[in-house]
Write a protein that holds these residues in place. Structure first.
Motif, short mmCIF file in Angstrom:
data_model
loop_
_atom_site.label_atom_id
_atom_site.label_comp_id
_atom_site.label_asym_id
_atom_site.label_seq_id
_atom_site.Cartn_x
_atom_site.Cartn_y
_atom_site.Cartn_z
N THR A 33 0.83 -1.20 0.00
CA THR A 33 0.00 0.00 0.00
C THR A 33 0.87 1.25 0.00
OG1 THR A 33 -1.73 -1.18 1.21
CG2 THR A 33 -1.80 1.23 1.26
N GLN A 34 1.92 1.25 0.81
CA GLN A 34 2.79 2.42 0.89
C GLN A 34 3.48 2.70 -0.44
OE1 GLN A 34 5.65 2.15 4.02
NE2 GLN A 34 6.45 4.22 3.72
N CYS A 35 3.90 1.65 -1.12
CA CYS A 35 4.56 1.84 -2.42
C CYS A 35 3.59 2.42 -3.44
CB CYS A 35 5.13 0.51 -2.91
SG CYS A 35 6.46 -0.15 -1.88
N LEU A 36 2.34 1.97 -3.41
CA LEU A 36 1.35 2.50 -4.35
C LEU A 36 1.05 3.96 -4.06
CD1 LEU A 36 -1.14 -0.51 -4.55
CD2 LEU A 36 0.51 0.19 -6.27
N GLU A 37 1.03 4.31 -2.78
CA GLU A 37 0.76 5.70 -2.43
C GLU A 37 1.88 6.64 -2.84
OE1 GLU A 37 -2.11 5.01 1.49
OE2 GLU A 37 0.04 5.36 1.74
N GLN A 38 3.08 6.10 -3.02
CA GLN A 38 4.21 6.92 -3.44
C GLN A 38 4.25 7.15 -4.94
OE1 GLN A 38 7.65 4.93 -1.89
NE2 GLN A 38 7.25 5.53 0.24
N LEU A 39 3.47 6.38 -5.69
CA LEU A 39 3.45 6.56 -7.14
C LEU A 39 2.75 7.86 -7.49
CD1 LEU A 39 2.51 2.95 -8.34
CD2 LEU A 39 4.77 4.02 -8.31
N GLU A 40 3.20 8.48 -8.56
CA GLU A 40 2.63 9.76 -8.98
C GLU A 40 1.32 9.52 -9.71
OE1 GLU A 40 3.86 13.74 -11.56
OE2 GLU A 40 5.20 12.02 -11.42
N PRO A 41 0.20 9.99 -9.18
CA PRO A 41 -1.08 9.79 -9.88
C PRO A 41 -1.23 10.75 -11.05
CG PRO A 41 -1.42 11.06 -7.90
CD PRO A 41 0.05 10.71 -7.91
N PHE A 42 -2.12 10.44 -11.94
CA PHE A 42 -2.40 11.30 -13.07
C PHE A 42 -3.90 11.26 -13.36
CE2 PHE A 42 -1.18 7.14 -14.57
CZ PHE A 42 -2.20 6.81 -15.47
N SER A 43 -4.38 12.32 -13.95
CA SER A 43 -5.81 12.43 -14.27
C SER A 43 -6.06 11.86 -15.65
CB SER A 43 -6.27 13.90 -14.22
OG SER A 43 -6.09 14.43 -12.92
N VAL A 44 -7.16 11.13 -15.76
CA VAL A 44 -7.54 10.54 -17.04
C VAL A 44 -9.01 10.80 -17.26
CG1 VAL A 44 -5.81 8.74 -16.96
CG2 VAL A 44 -8.05 8.30 -15.98
N LYS A 98 -15.80 -0.01 -26.06
CA LYS A 98 -16.88 0.05 -25.08
C LYS A 98 -17.66 1.34 -25.30
CE LYS A 98 -14.61 -2.74 -21.54
NZ LYS A 98 -14.21 -2.81 -20.13
N PRO A 99 -18.90 1.39 -24.79
CA PRO A 99 -19.69 2.61 -24.96
C PRO A 99 -18.98 3.81 -24.35
CG PRO A 99 -21.04 0.80 -24.19
CD PRO A 99 -19.62 0.33 -24.15
N ARG A 100 -19.03 4.95 -25.02
CA ARG A 100 -18.32 6.15 -24.58
C ARG A 100 -19.16 6.93 -23.57
NH1 ARG A 100 -14.09 7.95 -27.82
NH2 ARG A 100 -13.58 6.58 -29.54
N SER A 101 -18.56 7.22 -22.42
CA SER A 101 -19.16 8.11 -21.43
C SER A 101 -18.02 8.73 -20.64
CB SER A 101 -20.11 7.33 -20.51
OG SER A 101 -19.41 6.35 -19.81
N VAL A 102 -17.88 10.03 -20.73
CA VAL A 102 -16.74 10.72 -20.14
C VAL A 102 -16.88 10.76 -18.63
CG1 VAL A 102 -15.47 12.88 -20.07
CG2 VAL A 102 -16.47 12.09 -22.22
N GLN A 103 -15.85 10.25 -17.90
CA GLN A 103 -15.82 10.26 -16.45
C GLN A 103 -14.41 10.60 -15.99
OE1 GLN A 103 -17.16 6.55 -14.93
NE2 GLN A 103 -19.25 6.77 -15.71
N PRO A 104 -14.19 11.75 -15.37
CA PRO A 104 -12.84 12.07 -14.87
C PRO A 104 -12.46 11.13 -13.74
CG PRO A 104 -14.46 13.67 -14.10
CD PRO A 104 -15.18 12.79 -15.07
N GLN A 105 -11.23 10.61 -13.78
CA GLN A 105 -10.74 9.69 -12.78
C GLN A 105 -9.27 9.94 -12.53
OE1 GLN A 105 -11.78 5.67 -14.08
NE2 GLN A 105 -13.18 5.54 -12.36
N THR A 106 -8.79 9.38 -11.42
CA THR A 106 -7.37 9.43 -11.09
C THR A 106 -6.80 8.03 -11.26
OG1 THR A 106 -7.73 11.22 -9.53
CG2 THR A 106 -5.68 9.99 -9.32
N GLY A 107 -5.64 7.96 -11.83
CA GLY A 107 -5.04 6.65 -12.09
C GLY A 107 -3.57 6.65 -11.76
N ILE A 108 -3.03 5.44 -11.64
CA ILE A 108 -1.59 5.22 -11.48
C ILE A 108 -1.19 4.12 -12.43
CG2 ILE A 108 -1.49 6.00 -9.07
CD1 ILE A 108 -1.65 3.08 -8.21
#
Length: 581
Positions: A50-61, A82-92
């Motif tokens: 969990t700690q290693c994942l939290e250190q990764l730099e997130p980005f918006s998609v 897949k069907p298109r529907s715009v949803q802002p999310q955060t990813g790593i």
């Protein structure tokens, strides 16, 4: 880094060289290389602290794939629509395979805990291969025993206190050293909403494990049952998905083996053709040497082009195979080592991943071949004023571009030779201009199962065309197969109608056709029957039928333009015709 995209590849944290991609029984984080601490299972089935994942730099998609987002490590050739529907999310990005991980609302800590990895860490510690375990109660002293009933690791002091309490006095205590060969030593999994309660039930409606308090609260009136009662149904569904995924792993391994073998064969073939070119060019002086250099350069370009295509396909298949192996290995380990509750907790992630992998389309055949031929007798124009010979040809016949021609393609007569011509062309639609291709032709009766195939003859005209002939022995419908390199050509298979050699007389003999025509031997009945000659008073009609000729009647001299001869379908068009039965 752009606002709506992945971070540049230079900013993505990479694993140290030689780091394994993980597998069943792993205990160390692939990112920090230390023992797992609160490991989280990613949608790509890789486990990271969990700690290693939290250190990764997130980005918006901007997620255009719909409600249920998932990561994917496939390239463009494996993307699903897949069907298109715009949803802002955060990813790593997964630190193992660079797959995009769309974080849930709760962030990294909302990802699924990998209880299998936590158990493996505990096992490694018991075997003396990792750090020492501390007591679950006091969190101060080293563990000495384990309560099998509470599934808690206890030090010597807490163990004695555990035995003195009335409620826990009858619990089974086991020495820690006796658990080194055991695999089921995981801690009880508690409810996140009710930390004092253990997850023992499963809500079929919500598809998630629940505790007793959840059943009387949020999941009231939901169909719930003990995990031991529902594990068979859900475990079988996971096994079925696993069963469908394993053949893909075998197919991918075989495809990669073919590519590696073909790459070696390609190199050998290039070297062989280069040797032929070298031997052929020695007979000429400067003109031939210059022509030889041109041929070798062309051959090198062909090799680079084919190798680049093979390497690209190889990289794509290797990535897909790595994803498949991760899914298969994790699922096998889950089903083999995980408890009922652990299988149910992890089931959602595993099922989604295996379903996604099973939908990926790929080609199990190499995208190129080692079809490189050198033709020393072919004219190559002039070099320094000299006529030179020798050319490299990579043209390959394309069955989809080949053409069938001929009047006998769809009709034939019994016991008469029928024929047609096959024009072989390459993928660009140009004539091959040479023969030597592997042509297979089969003529099989369509409505007679007991009849054998008709013998066919294929003649190579040495110019890219092939003359095919056959002689059917019986009338009927026949199916004709024309294949090049075990693939049907354009228009194959097709149906051929084989008719009788002579049309049979339908049964009503019109002998007066001959009489009314004035004795002309060329007279023809409307049904198709003929009277080729006169023998005494009998006249053969059609397929050998004979009838006695009656005396010429006055009515036979009448002129009639058309006369129907009953329901048998014979109509005489011409001079007067009388029918006799």
């Amino acid at each position: 880094m752009s606002e709506h995209g992945k971070p540049p590849m230079g900013l993505v944290r990479k694993l140290p060289s030689g780091t394994a991609l993980g597998g069943p029984g792993k205990t160390h984080c692939p990112s920090c290389l230390a023992l797992f601490k609160a490991p989280r299972l990613l949608p790509c089935l890789h486990t990271v602290c969990t700690q290693c994942l939290e250190q990764l730099e997130p980005f918006s998609v901007v997620d255009i794939r719909g409600g249920d987002s998932d990561s994917s490590s496939e390239g463009s050739m494996f993307q699903e629509l897949k069907p298109r529907s715009v949803q802002p999310q955060t990813g790593i990005l997964c630190p193992v395979c660079d797959a995009q991980v769309d974080l849930p609302v709760g962030g990294v800590k909302a990802l699924t805990l990998d209880h299998l990895a936590m158990n493996d860490v505990m096992l490694e510690s018991l075997r003396g291969e990792g750090q020492g375990l501390v007591c679950d109660l006091c969190s101060d002293r080293e563990v000495e025993k384990r309560c099998q009933t509470c599934k808690a690791n206890l030090c010597h002091f807490c163990c004695q206190a555990h035995r003195r309490q009335k409620k826990t006095a009858s619990h089974t205590m086991v020495d820690l050293k006796d658990l080194k060969g055991s695999s089921g030593i995981g801690r009880p999994i508690l409810c996140a909403a009710h930390p004092a309660e253990e997850l023992r039930l499963f809500c079929e409606l919500c598809d998630q494990p629940v505790c007793r308090d959840c059943v009387v609260g949020e999941h009231r009136e939901h169909p719930c049952d003990f995990t031991s009662n529902v594990i068979h149904k859900h475990g079988d569904s996971v096994r079925q998905l696993l069963k469908g995924t394993q053949p893909h792993v075998e197919a991918l391994e075989e495809a990669l083996a073919q590519i590696r073998g073909l790459n070696s064969a390609l190199q050998e073939r290039v070297e062989a053709v280069a040797a032929d070119v070298q031997a052929f060019s020695e007979g000429y002086i400067k003109a031939i040497e210059e022509h030889r250099d041109k041929l070798l350069k062309q051959l090198a370009d062909i090799r680079v082009q084919k190798e680049n295509s093979l390497q690209l396909q190889k990289a794509q298949l290797e990535q897909l195979l790595a994803d498949m192996r991760t899914g298969v290995e994790f699922t096998e380990h889950l089903l083999a080592s995980g408890s009922d509750l652990e299988v149910l907790i992890t089931k959602g992630v595993v099922v989604e991943r295996l379903r996604k992998l099973n939908k990926v389309e790929y080609s199990a055949r190499p995208g190129v071949n080692d079809k490189i031929c050198f033709f020393p007798q072919e004219k190559a124009g002039q070099c320094r004023g000299y006529e030179v010979y020798g050319a490299i040809n990579t043209k390959e016949v394309d069955p989809a571009k080949c053409v069938l021609q001929g009047e006998d393609l769809h009709r034939a007569r019994e016991k008469q030779t029928a024929s047609f011509t096959l024009l072989c062309k390459d993928s660009a639609g140009e004539s091959m201009g040479r023969g030597g291709d592997d042509i297979h032709v089969a003529v099989v009766p369509k409505d007679k199962k007991d009849s054998s195939a008709v013998r066919t003859v294929v003649q190579d005209n040495k110019d890219g065309t092939y003359y095919v002939s056959y002689t059917p022995k019986e009338p009927g419908l026949y199916t004709v197969w024309v294949c090049v390199k075990e693939q049907h050509v354009q228009g194959s298979p097709f149906t051929v109608t084989v008719r009788r050699k002579h049309r049979p007389h339908p049964g009503v003999f019109h002998c007066c056709t001959f009489c009314s025509s004035g004795g002309q031997k060329t007279a023809r009945c409307a049904c198709g029957g003929t009277m080729p000659g006169k023998e005494d008073s009998h006249y053969p009609l059609g397929a050998g039928n004979q009838v006695a000729a009656p005396p010429l009647l006055p009515a036979a001299r009448l002129r009639m333009s058309r006369m129907s001869l009953g329901s048998r379908g014979c109509v005489y068009r011409g001079p007067t015709a009388l029918k006799f039965h």
